[in-house]
Design a protein around this motif. Structure first.
Motif, PDB file in Angstrom:
ATOM      1  N   THR A 170      45.788  24.105  21.939  1.00 46.70           N
ATOM      2  CA  THR A 170      45.524  22.963  22.814  1.00 46.70           C
ATOM      3  C   THR A 170      46.691  21.996  22.765  1.00 46.70           C
TER       4      THR A 170
ATOM      5  N   ASP B 296      47.499  17.947  24.591  1.00 45.51           N
ATOM      6  CA  ASP B 296      47.045  16.907  25.510  1.00 45.51           C
ATOM      7  C   ASP B 296      47.903  15.664  25.363  1.00 45.51           C
TER       8      ASP B 296
ATOM      9  N   ASP C 158      44.370  23.968  27.556  1.00 39.81           N
ATOM     10  CA  ASP C 158      43.577  24.722  26.587  1.00 39.81           C
ATOM     11  C   ASP C 158      43.817  26.205  26.839  1.00 39.81           C
ATOM     12  N   TYR C 159      44.459  26.881  25.877  1.00 40.87           N
ATOM     13  CA  TYR C 159      44.882  28.267  26.083  1.00 40.87           C
ATOM     14  C   TYR C 159      44.294  29.172  25.010  1.00 40.87           C
ATOM     15  N   GLN C 160      43.604  30.225  25.432  1.00 43.25           N
ATOM     16  CA  GLN C 160      43.055  31.232  24.521  1.00 43.25           C
ATOM     17  C   GLN C 160      44.155  32.263  24.270  1.00 43.25           C
TER      18      GLN C 160
ATOM     19  N   ARG D  87      45.388  17.711  29.778  1.00 43.14           N
ATOM     20  CA  ARG D  87      45.007  18.578  28.659  1.00 43.14           C
ATOM     21  C   ARG D  87      45.181  20.038  29.052  1.00 43.14           C
TER      22      ARG D  87
ATOM     23  N   PRO E 202      36.834  21.527  28.238  1.00 42.80           N
ATOM     24  CA  PRO E 202      37.160  22.024  26.901  1.00 42.80           C
ATOM     25  C   PRO E 202      36.762  21.001  25.850  1.00 42.80           C
TER      26      PRO E 202
ATOM     27  N   ARG F 202      42.850  29.649  19.609  1.00 43.20           N
ATOM     28  CA  ARG F 202      42.936  28.792  20.786  1.00 43.20           C
ATOM     29  C   ARG F 202      43.958  27.696  20.524  1.00 43.20           C
TER      30      ARG F 202
END
Length: 373
Positions: A317, A319, A307-309, A305, A372, A315
């Motif tokens: 994501t 996965d 998860d990037y801001q 996975r 996350p 945000r």
């Protein structure tokens, strides 16, 4: 494929929401396309709420009339979409008491045919700074019998490093009235459980939980076979968070019941290579006997996975989750099953009252929220 959306209005004493709603309550998963209204006349002390709309099939984003739930056309699904109506009240006294009462019913064509009608309550009492007592139960009005109930005593040491829980619960399966299973009397079971967690040092935590359960007498006889009506399950896991930007979790589970048993191990590694990016890798293995304990199944799972801001309030994501099962049998029933799913997502937070700031890194060190969501 489906498309879902919602709109919300909120002020200190009143809030309203219109759109698709899916949330978990004491009844289980509740989903509907409709609206919710919440009134708080005395701030957090008293909360009155109501909700209703066209029902969904639990946590699935589909109505119960969907053919996807009956691909072989060998059952009798509802021919009309269900209507969900519910409401209740919650009382909250800081550091002392909290209680909630909820009523909910489901009907076809709005009171034409009842699908379910239930009431539930739960409460939590803070007896002292270190001891709390919680419990609750639900009652099936349509069939005039109790459903699930539980009671637990929780202790947290003054140092916050040790937490203990002891309690019991009773579970009775529930079925909607339109199903054939509602004509039967499901056998409930009672269970005693306990759990403990210990923070050895900052960033190192050990946890364990165990439960023993026993089914009620079914008032049936099996003269040619000996059966058991009890079982137990337990798990232990550990977390290591002492390395900067890293989190490690490992878990072992064991379950021995009346019909079968299983055991498995799993683990997760989470890494933050840069401030705005979280990378999680997990994997697990479970071994369990299949029907009649005739053969074994080895089940593997693995996932990745990201998860990037990307920006304040945005945000992204991605996965990938895979499964692999090997059913070991000496006949033609020996099969191998493999599946890989990939998901991409984006979360956009906007509005005059929204909090689009990034979560403080310290939050990631709390066991329940470090991954996350």
């Amino acid at each position: 494929r489906w498309l879902a959306g919602s709109a919300q209005y909120a002020t200190p004493p009143l809030s309203a929401r219109l759109g698709r709603t899916r949330e978990i309550m004491r009844f289980g998963w509740v989903g509907f396309d409709g609206g919710t209204v919440e009134v708080r006349p005395f701030g957090r002390t008293l909360r009155l709420f109501g909700y209703g709309g066209a029902g969904l099939a639990g946590n699935f984003p589909l109505p119960v009339t969907s053919t996807r739930f009956n691909p072989l056309a060998d059952t009798l699904p509802p021919d009309e979409r269900q209507v969900v109506l519910g409401g209740g009240a919650e009382l909250f006294v800081p550091n002392a008491f909290q209680a909630r009462l909820v009523y909910q019913r489901e009907d076809r064509a709005l009171f034409d045919t009842t699908v379910s009608e239930r009431v539930a309550g739960d409460w939590n009492v803070q007896a002292s700074p270190t001891v709390s007592i919680r419990g609750g139960a639900d009652y099936d009005i349509a069939q005039a019998r109790w459903g699930k109930a539980d009671l637990a005593l929780n202790y947290v040491a003054p140092s916050q490093r040790v937490q203990l829980t002891l309690g019991g619960r009773r579970y009775r399966p529930y079925f909607d009235l339109y199903t054939i299973w509602a004509a039967f009397n499901p056998t409930p079971y009672s269970a005693a459980f306990g759990s403990a967690s210990w923070t050895v040092i900052n960033g190192v935590e050990l946890r364990g939980r165990g439960e023993y359960y026993h089914y009620d007498n079914t008032n049936t006889t099996t003269p040619l076979v000996s059966t058991r009506d009890d079982g137990w399950r337990a798990n232990v896991d550990a977390s290591y968070l002492r390395l900067k930007d890293w989190a490690f979790d490992v878990s072992y589970d064991r379950d021995i019941g009346p019909g079968a048993s299983s055991q498995g191990v799993s683990g997760t590694v989470t890494y933050r290579p840069v401030e705005r990016l979280l990378v999680s890798v997990d994997g697990g293995h479970m071994q369990r006997p299949l029907e009649y304990r005739y053969d074994d199944s080895h089940f593997w799972s693995y996932g990745l996975r990201l998860d990037y801001q990307a920006a304040p309030g945005l945000r992204l994501t991605a996965d990938a989750l895979g499964y692999s099962e090997d059913r070991q049998r000496p006949d033609n029933g020996q099969v191998q099953f493999n599946q890989l799913s990939v998901n991409l997502g984006a979360t956009l937070v906007f509005g005059s009252g929204s909090d689009s700031r990034r979560v403080n890194p310290a939050i990631l060190r709390i066991p329940d929220v470090r991954r996350p969501q």
